[in-house]
Design a protein around this motif. Structure first.
Motif, short mmCIF file in Angstrom:
data_model
loop_
_atom_site.label_atom_id
_atom_site.label_comp_id
_atom_site.label_asym_id
_atom_site.label_seq_id
_atom_site.Cartn_x
_atom_site.Cartn_y
_atom_site.Cartn_z
N UNK A 93 0.83 -1.21 0.00
CA UNK A 93 0.00 0.00 0.00
C UNK A 93 0.86 1.26 0.00
N UNK A 94 2.03 1.20 0.60
CA UNK A 94 2.89 2.38 0.69
C UNK A 94 3.63 2.69 -0.60
N UNK A 95 3.69 1.73 -1.53
CA UNK A 95 4.43 1.96 -2.78
C UNK A 95 3.53 1.96 -4.01
N UNK A 96 2.28 1.57 -3.85
CA UNK A 96 1.36 1.48 -4.99
C UNK A 96 0.06 2.20 -4.62
N UNK A 97 -0.11 3.42 -5.13
CA UNK A 97 -1.29 4.23 -4.80
C UNK A 97 -2.59 3.57 -5.27
N UNK A 98 -2.57 2.89 -6.42
CA UNK A 98 -3.78 2.21 -6.89
C UNK A 98 -4.18 1.10 -5.94
N UNK A 102 -7.64 0.99 -3.83
CA UNK A 102 -8.53 -0.18 -3.93
C UNK A 102 -8.83 -0.74 -2.55
N UNK A 103 -7.83 -0.79 -1.69
CA UNK A 103 -8.03 -1.29 -0.32
C UNK A 103 -8.98 -0.38 0.45
N UNK A 104 -8.80 0.92 0.32
CA UNK A 104 -9.69 1.86 1.01
C UNK A 104 -11.11 1.79 0.46
N UNK A 105 -11.24 1.77 -0.87
CA UNK A 105 -12.56 1.76 -1.50
C UNK A 105 -13.37 0.51 -1.19
N UNK A 108 -10.62 -3.21 2.46
CA UNK A 108 -9.76 -4.37 2.54
C UNK A 108 -8.59 -4.05 3.46
N UNK A 109 -8.43 -4.88 4.48
CA UNK A 109 -7.28 -4.74 5.36
C UNK A 109 -6.14 -5.52 4.74
N UNK A 110 -5.01 -4.89 4.59
CA UNK A 110 -3.87 -5.53 3.94
C UNK A 110 -2.64 -5.26 4.79
N UNK A 111 -2.43 -6.14 5.78
CA UNK A 111 -1.31 -5.97 6.69
C UNK A 111 -0.82 -7.32 7.20
#
Length: 123
Positions: A93-98, A102-105, A108-111
């Motif tokens: 998420x920190x290197x790919x704005x798309x 997508x995770x925010x929209x 989606x939790x991605x950690x």
């Protein structure tokens, strides 16, 4: 952590392919599957992609070419993605704005906890 968000519908060949690790949760879409072709799919890395992220994109591209005989292009998130029904957003998420958007929209939790180390999300 390197995670992959696959923005794709289930392909006709999906029943033949084992996902590793196996999915923890599956919900099938009522929509008609998208046919995966060289013209319909693209691998998208962030404009700040690290060397390991770019390497992962190249490995994915190579594996798809070997398994399916298709050459999915690797592009930066800044590229024009119009007409590509399948966009594989690869990275963090920190290197790919798309990927981050997508995770925010889609909430989606991605950690490290969900989906966890080497985890993935397919939508």
């Amino acid at each position: 952590m390197l995670a992959v968000l696959w923005g794709l519908a289930v392909a006709a060949h999906a029943a033949e392919i084992a996902l590793v690790p196996p999915p923890r949760e599956v919900t099938w879409s009522a929509e008609k599957p998208i046919r995966l072709t060289t013209e319909s799919a693209v691998i998208v890395v962030g404009k700040q992609a690290s060397d390991p992220e770019r390497y992962a994109a190249e490995r994915l591209q190579t594996r798809v070419a070997r398994r399916f005989g298709q050459q999915w292009p690797i592009v930066s998130e800044e590229a024009d993605l119009g007409g590509r029904a399948v966009r594989i957003l690869l990275g963090q998420r920190t290197t790919n704005d798309l990927l981050d958007r997508a995770c925010r929209d889609h909430s989606i939790q991605l950690d490290d906890k969900k989906p966890g180390h080497d985890g993935y999300v397919i939508e």
